[in-house]
Design a protein around this motif. Structure first.
Motif, PDB file in Angstrom:
ATOM      1  N   VAL A  39      45.781 -37.266  94.926  1.00  0.00           N
ATOM      2  CA  VAL A  39      45.250 -36.361  95.949  1.00  0.00           C
ATOM      3  C   VAL A  39      43.997 -35.885  95.837  1.00  0.00           C
ATOM      4  O   VAL A  39      43.216 -35.659  96.849  1.00  0.00           O
ATOM      5  CB  VAL A  39      46.525 -35.160  96.124  1.00  0.00           C
ATOM      6  N   LEU A  40      43.516 -35.493  94.784  1.00  0.00           N
ATOM      7  CA  LEU A  40      42.342 -34.532  94.540  1.00  0.00           C
ATOM      8  C   LEU A  40      41.016 -35.694  94.649  1.00  0.00           C
ATOM      9  O   LEU A  40      40.029 -35.268  95.056  1.00  0.00           O
ATOM     10  CB  LEU A  40      42.207 -34.115  93.354  1.00  0.00           C
ATOM     11  N   VAL A  41      41.240 -36.988  94.449  1.00  0.00           N
ATOM     12  CA  VAL A  41      40.243 -37.796  94.255  1.00  0.00           C
ATOM     13  C   VAL A  41      40.105 -38.457  95.814  1.00  0.00           C
ATOM     14  O   VAL A  41      38.938 -38.609  96.395  1.00  0.00           O
ATOM     15  CB  VAL A  41      40.340 -39.024  93.314  1.00  0.00           C
ATOM     16  N   ARG A  42      41.271 -38.804  96.454  1.00  0.00           N
ATOM     17  CA  ARG A  42      41.101 -39.617  97.709  1.00  0.00           C
ATOM     18  C   ARG A  42      41.094 -38.827  98.918  1.00  0.00           C
ATOM     19  O   ARG A  42      40.755 -39.373  99.908  1.00  0.00           O
ATOM     20  CB  ARG A  42      42.425 -40.582  97.716  1.00  0.00           C
ATOM     21  N   TYR A  43      41.764 -37.743  98.736  1.00  0.00           N
ATOM     22  CA  TYR A  43      41.850 -36.820 100.085  1.00  0.00           C
ATOM     23  C   TYR A  43      40.914 -35.559 100.239  1.00  0.00           C
ATOM     24  O   TYR A  43      40.619 -35.308  99.402  1.00  0.00           O
ATOM     25  CB  TYR A  43      43.374 -36.565 100.574  1.00  0.00           C
ATOM     26  N   GLU A  44      40.696 -35.348 101.450  1.00  0.00           N
ATOM     27  CA  GLU A  44      39.843 -33.982 101.691  1.00  0.00           C
ATOM     28  C   GLU A  44      40.566 -33.078 102.167  1.00  0.00           C
ATOM     29  O   GLU A  44      41.450 -33.360 103.198  1.00  0.00           O
ATOM     30  CB  GLU A  44      38.567 -34.414 102.712  1.00  0.00           C
ATOM     31  N   PHE A  45      40.611 -31.908 101.869  1.00  0.00           N
ATOM     32  CA  PHE A  45      41.545 -30.834 102.306  1.00  0.00           C
ATOM     33  C   PHE A  45      40.945 -29.219 101.923  1.00  0.00           C
ATOM     34  O   PHE A  45      40.103 -29.405 100.999  1.00  0.00           O
ATOM     35  CB  PHE A  45      42.831 -30.759 102.012  1.00  0.00           C
ATOM     36  N   PHE A  46      41.363 -28.404 102.781  1.00  0.00           N
ATOM     37  CA  PHE A  46      40.932 -27.133 102.705  1.00  0.00           C
ATOM     38  C   PHE A  46      41.469 -26.674 101.101  1.00  0.00           C
ATOM     39  O   PHE A  46      42.240 -26.565 100.850  1.00  0.00           O
ATOM     40  CB  PHE A  46      41.602 -26.178 103.915  1.00  0.00           C
ATOM     41  N   GLY A  47      40.126 -26.104 100.534  1.00  0.00           N
ATOM     42  CA  GLY A  47      40.657 -25.518  99.485  1.00  0.00           C
ATOM     43  C   GLY A  47      40.365 -26.480  97.939  1.00  0.00           C
ATOM     44  O   GLY A  47      41.051 -26.249  97.058  1.00  0.00           O
ATOM     45  N   LYS A  48      40.088 -27.929  98.204  1.00  0.00           N
ATOM     46  CA  LYS A  48      40.133 -28.672  97.405  1.00  0.00           C
ATOM     47  C   LYS A  48      39.840 -28.366  96.136  1.00  0.00           C
ATOM     48  O   LYS A  48      40.152 -28.365  95.002  1.00  0.00           O
ATOM     49  CB  LYS A  48      39.726 -29.899  97.774  1.00  0.00           C
ATOM     50  N   LYS A  49      38.337 -27.797  96.259  1.00  0.00           N
ATOM     51  CA  LYS A  49      37.670 -27.520  94.829  1.00  0.00           C
ATOM     52  C   LYS A  49      38.178 -26.315  94.030  1.00  0.00           C
ATOM     53  O   LYS A  49      38.317 -26.355  92.896  1.00  0.00           O
ATOM     54  CB  LYS A  49      36.076 -26.964  95.243  1.00  0.00           C
ATOM     55  N   ILE A  50      39.046 -25.402  94.792  1.00  0.00           N
ATOM     56  CA  ILE A  50      39.640 -24.497  94.133  1.00  0.00           C
ATOM     57  C   ILE A  50      41.046 -25.103  93.353  1.00  0.00           C
ATOM     58  O   ILE A  50      41.199 -24.877  92.188  1.00  0.00           O
ATOM     59  CB  ILE A  50      40.130 -23.244  95.048  1.00  0.00           C
ATOM     60  N   VAL A  51      41.783 -25.851  94.100  1.00  0.00           N
ATOM     61  CA  VAL A  51      42.806 -26.476  93.523  1.00  0.00           C
ATOM     62  C   VAL A  51      42.431 -27.330  92.224  1.00  0.00           C
ATOM     63  O   VAL A  51      43.032 -27.227  91.168  1.00  0.00           O
ATOM     64  CB  VAL A  51      43.480 -27.467  94.551  1.00  0.00           C
ATOM     65  N   ASP A  52      41.267 -28.045  92.485  1.00  0.00           N
ATOM     66  CA  ASP A  52      40.727 -28.789  91.298  1.00  0.00           C
ATOM     67  C   ASP A  52      40.521 -28.052  90.110  1.00  0.00           C
ATOM     68  O   ASP A  52      40.865 -28.471  89.047  1.00  0.00           O
ATOM     69  CB  ASP A  52      39.490 -29.520  91.692  1.00  0.00           C
ATOM     70  N   ALA A  53      39.693 -26.652  90.289  1.00  0.00           N
ATOM     71  CA  ALA A  53      39.611 -25.857  88.959  1.00  0.00           C
ATOM     72  C   ALA A  53      41.046 -25.403  88.538  1.00  0.00           C
ATOM     73  O   ALA A  53      41.136 -25.091  87.539  1.00  0.00           O
ATOM     74  CB  ALA A  53      38.618 -24.810  89.398  1.00  0.00           C
ATOM     75  N   LEU A  54      41.756 -25.012  89.317  1.00  0.00           N
ATOM     76  CA  LEU A  54      43.255 -24.553  89.140  1.00  0.00           C
ATOM     77  C   LEU A  54      43.950 -25.381  88.089  1.00  0.00           C
ATOM     78  O   LEU A  54      44.824 -24.626  87.294  1.00  0.00           O
ATOM     79  CB  LEU A  54      44.028 -24.041  90.311  1.00  0.00           C
ATOM     80  N   VAL A  55      43.926 -26.640  88.292  1.00  0.00           N
ATOM     81  CA  VAL A  55      44.559 -27.466  87.396  1.00  0.00           C
ATOM     82  C   VAL A  55      44.392 -27.265  85.889  1.00  0.00           C
ATOM     83  O   VAL A  55      45.296 -27.396  85.170  1.00  0.00           O
ATOM     84  CB  VAL A  55      44.096 -29.099  87.910  1.00  0.00           C
ATOM     85  N   ASP A  56      43.201 -26.611  85.624  1.00  0.00           N
ATOM     86  CA  ASP A  56      42.916 -26.439  84.092  1.00  0.00           C
ATOM     87  C   ASP A  56      43.716 -25.028  83.677  1.00  0.00           C
ATOM     88  O   ASP A  56      43.503 -24.741  82.610  1.00  0.00           O
ATOM     89  CB  ASP A  56      41.612 -26.459  83.933  1.00  0.00           C
ATOM     90  N   MET A  57      44.316 -24.456  84.574  1.00  0.00           N
ATOM     91  CA  MET A  57      44.819 -23.052  84.054  1.00  0.00           C
ATOM     92  C   MET A  57      45.950 -22.949  83.222  1.00  0.00           C
ATOM     93  O   MET A  57      45.554 -22.313  82.245  1.00  0.00           O
ATOM     94  CB  MET A  57      45.673 -22.802  85.356  1.00  0.00           C
TER      95      MET A  57
END
Lengths: 297, 279
Positions: free
Chosen positions: B83-101
């Motif tokens: 989902v992070l590589v293939r699709y564009e959606f609102f807030g993607k960059k935040i979600v990407d950063a959150l994965v490392d939480m």
């Protein structure tokens, strides 16, 4: 040639989806599923830390930080991170310099050994220092004769923290400096720079973002380490308690709100780490591209 | 040899010497101490400690829950990375950063938070309680905590592979009549195997040694919800250093064997992929 390609190029907005894309419904389902999962698994816990901390109001929250035990835990955490992070930072730069700029036998073994602390349980990381410096250990008689305390004291906490954060800076710098090669440093030497000048003026500017990245991750782990520190600390309140250990003590004393109040400090540290990390990642990529074009030119 | 290949850059002896010294002092010598300490036990004593019923129960839980958590994370990891590589959606960059939480959030904080959430009166626990599902203070709780801390490993190893994935392979599959599912299953997934193995082994190794996030939610009942690292700590608190060390050796050897096996598998699968790429 140019004309034919324009002629044959498909129109920009196609009525049908491309053969290598999923249908909009599958796409929405996948995005929705992933976001739902991450929401429940990552966002809800993060929000709940702050919600639990403020359960008894802002007054109680502030009261927790007036406690001298909390303050001494914060102080000790800063001491432990303040010693172990610079130590591992110097080590990381030295190791990356030796590994990336020179060829020698056994290099891959050395890289594996540097990563070793990552696959050792934090509990074992604490245990090894207890065995070495604790009551039954080989140094025990000498240490007690000279009245030096390592285990159940601050030096043990620093050692355990250093162990668990050992690889962070090195494993960040080694691939980076290997990718950058040694041509720039060699050029500096040929132009008459001394070794130190080469390092400060050529290498350090090239690796600064990678170094900062490693330091930030190293610091986050150092301040948050629980298992290893717990084993060597002895849990003496006000003396050998770091922030994570203090959280455990409050929690076990049924002061859940207090535990969460202190936990917000670390959750906040985690969030700051994430923001800085994301920001540096972008800088790092930009810097690497700049070096690549410079080397290519 | 030194004469022929005179090094232009200085500091080789200094930096390598320092690296080896520091590595030995902080990591190698203390770790070797574990094996030295175990040798003070006779073989029978060692065997008695590491095969005690309580120890066996703790291995079952530690290895079992870690394996299951890493396995589940493989599926979650593929989904999130995709989902992070293939699709564009609102807030993607935040979600990407959150994965490392889970990396950034200290384990003790994760531990008390997950416990509060999944306790019978917690936000999630009260939703599960009517269904008869108990998470906190059960083996399921251990599994949840280990899944939480292992999540970023698979996402972060799969993500770069998906980003660099050659679109021509997918186009070829599509032009040969494969639908998206077939393309994913037969073309994309096989290319992800090495990354998945790496991510799996990292998550597994991390989960195996995990202490802070588990001990709060596990309830720590001997034979039932006691993980091996906790048993080591318990033995240490009873000043049974030899017993603690014997268990530590089992864990160390266990995680080394797993990492070695996975490295071998990965080496084989990457060789397989290389042959495939050449063909």
């Amino acid at each position: 040639m140019g004309d034919t390609t324009t002629f044959f190029r498909a129109p920009r907005r196609e009525p049908h989806r491309r053969a290598t894309a999923e249908s909009p419904w599958v796409r929405r389902l996948l995005i929705g599923g992933a976001l739902c999962f991450l929401g429940i698994f990552l966002v809800v816990p993060l929000v709940s830390v702050f919600a639990e901390a403020l359960k008894k109001g802002l007054g109680f929250y502030c009261h927790t930080f007036n406690d001298p035990l909390t303050l001494s835990a914060i102080k000790l955490t800063f001491i432990a991170a303040g010693i172990s992070v610079p130590l591992n930072c110097v080590f990381g730069v030295a190791a990356a310099w030796a590994i990336a700029k020179f060829d020698f036998r056994g290099k891959s073994i050395l890289i594996t050994l540097i990563d070793l602390p990552f696959c050792v349980s934090p509990v074992i990381a604490g245990l090894i220092y207890v065995l070495l410096f604790g009551a039954p250990g080989p140094f025990w008689t000498w240490l007690s004769d000279h009245n030096v305390k390592i285990i159940f004291a601050v030096p043990g906490i620093v050692l355990a923290t250093t162990f668990v954060t050992f690889p962070f800076v090195a494993r960040e710098l080694i691939p980076l400096m290997q990718a950058q090669g040694r041509t720039e440093e060699e050029a500096a030497r040929v132009l008459g720079a001394s070794g130190w000048q080469t390092f400060w003026r050529v290498t350090l500017p090239n690796i600064k973002w990678g170094l900062l990245y490693g330091v930030i991750l190293c610091n986050a782990r150092a301040m948050g380490e629980f298992g290893a520190v717990s084993v060597v600390s002895g849990h003496i309140r006000g003396q050998t308690n770091t922030i994570p250990l203090h959280i455990e003590i409050l929690y076990n004393d049924y002061n859940t709100t207090g535990a969460f109040a202190v936990a917000t400090l670390l959750a906040f540290l985690g969030l700051v780490t994430l923001v800085l990390k994301t920001w540096i990642e972008r800088k790092k990529i930009a810097a690497l591209r700049a070096t690549e074009t410079r080397v290519a030119a | 040899m030194a004469k022929n290949t005179r090094r232009v850059l200085p500091g080789f002896r200094l930096t390598l010497g320092y690296t080896l010294l520091y590595l030995s002092l902080i990591v190698l010598i203390p770790l070797a101490g574990v094996f030295v300490k175990t040798s003070t036990l006779s073989w029978e004593q060692f065997w008695h400690v590491i095969t005690a019923p309580r120890a066996l129960a703790s291995y079952r839980l530690s290895f079992g829950a870690s394996f299951l958590a890493a396995f589940v994370n493989v599926f979650i990891g593929i989904l999130v990375a995709w989902v992070l590589v293939r699709y564009e959606f609102f807030g993607k960059k935040i979600v990407d950063a959150l994965v490392d939480m889970p990396f950034a959030l200290p384990t003790a904080v994760a531990g008390i938070t997950l416990t509060a959430l999944y306790a019978p009166h917690g936000w999630i626990g009260q939703l599960l309680a009517p269904l008869g599902v108990k998470v906190a203070f059960t083996q399921l709780g251990v599994f949840i905590a280990l899944t939480f801390i292992g999540l970023p490993f698979i996402v972060r190893t799969v993500q770069p592979v998906l980003e660099d994935f050659d679109p021509e392979l997918e186009e070829a599959a599509a032009s040969l009549g494969a639908n998206r599912w077939q393309t994913f299953w037969r073309v994309i997934l096989p290319m992800l195997y090495p990354a998945l193995l790496t991510g799996f082994s990292l998550a597994f190794a991390r989960a195996l040694g995990e202490y802070g996030s588990v001990i709060f939610i596990a309830g720590n009942m001997p034979m039932k919800t006691e993980i091996t690292p906790l048993l080591i700590v318990t033995k240490l608190e009873q000043f049974d250093y030899a017993g603690a060390t014997a268990l530590a050796v089992v864990m160390l050897v266990g995680s080394f064997v797993i990492l070695l096996t996975v490295n071998l598998l990965q080496w084989r699968s990457s060789r397989h992929l290389a042959q495939f790429a050449q063909a």
